[in-house]
Write a protein that holds these residues in place. Sequence first.
Motif, short mmCIF file in Angstrom:
data_model
loop_
_atom_site.label_atom_id
_atom_site.label_comp_id
_atom_site.label_asym_id
_atom_site.label_seq_id
_atom_site.Cartn_x
_atom_site.Cartn_y
_atom_site.Cartn_z
N LEU A 27 0.83 -1.21 0.00
CA LEU A 27 0.00 0.00 0.00
C LEU A 27 0.86 1.26 0.00
O LEU A 27 0.56 2.23 -0.72
N GLN A 30 2.35 1.94 -3.31
CA GLN A 30 1.35 2.48 -4.23
C GLN A 30 1.03 3.94 -3.96
O GLN A 30 0.23 4.54 -4.68
N HIS A 32 -0.21 5.15 -0.95
CA HIS A 32 -1.20 5.35 0.10
C HIS A 32 -0.51 5.57 1.44
O HIS A 32 0.60 5.08 1.67
N VAL A 34 -0.47 4.79 5.42
CA VAL A 34 -0.93 3.68 6.24
C VAL A 34 -0.51 3.89 7.69
O VAL A 34 0.64 4.21 7.98
N LEU A 213 -5.66 -5.66 -2.73
CA LEU A 213 -5.24 -4.35 -2.24
C LEU A 213 -5.10 -3.36 -3.39
O LEU A 213 -5.44 -2.18 -3.24
#
Length: 256
Positions: A27, A30, A32, A34, A213
């Motif tokens: 994640l 990519q 994002h 978290v 995901l």
Amino acid sequence: MHVLWLTAHPEPRSLNGSLFRDGVRLLREQGHEVRTSDLYAMNFNPVVTADDFAHPADERLIVGRAGQEAVRRRMLAPDITAEHDKLTWADTLIVQFPLWWYGMPAILKGWFDRVFVGGFAFGVRDAQGRQLRYGEGALAGKRAMVIVSAGAREASLGPRGINGELNELLFPLQHGTLWYAGIDVLPPVLVHGADRMEEADYPLRAGMLHQRLEDLPHTKPLPFRRQNGGDYDDDLVLRPELSPQMTGSAAHYRSR
């Protein structure tokens, strides 16, 4: 996305631990953001007590009322407030756990008991005084996905499997907790045969999770019925003309 990854497994070297670390890494790669709540690593206290709400010891504890009052007065225990801050920040919640005796590990159930308090996760009304829940409410606009590992074979968690269909097993969490608080719930991820998995099988399971995901921002949620969408009568019973042959959890899904 702003993702809060909530996980509950006592062994960081487990399959769950590996998938947790790989998923968080993917994640972030990519783009994002978290944040995590690894409950066993945090030694999270799962037990509701009067101390959660700074409630006087000589007064009877009514948990729902005490929670709402503590939220209003900003008197919740610091560890609960910390989890509220993460949830408020997040637009997406991932809940990962092993299926133990058809449910969550106790530490994770305790997290929901302590964190999803009235005044924060529920107890919201509209201008007409209607309870805003089951698709509406304080946490509406957020999305959640459950990742669950099980020792059982995949087929045995299917529609005619001896263990029961997965979405039915998860109904108390997906519908009765997350959707109740207004959170859209995406189809769950099942990691089956976890107890018998060989090291050579891991890339396949990890690849399956990675695909889910990657698709997370575009995945459609489960089509649960809204409480205030007209499907239920004043007693919150599904209207007789809707899915008349269905009972139980299946009746509470809209036709796609």
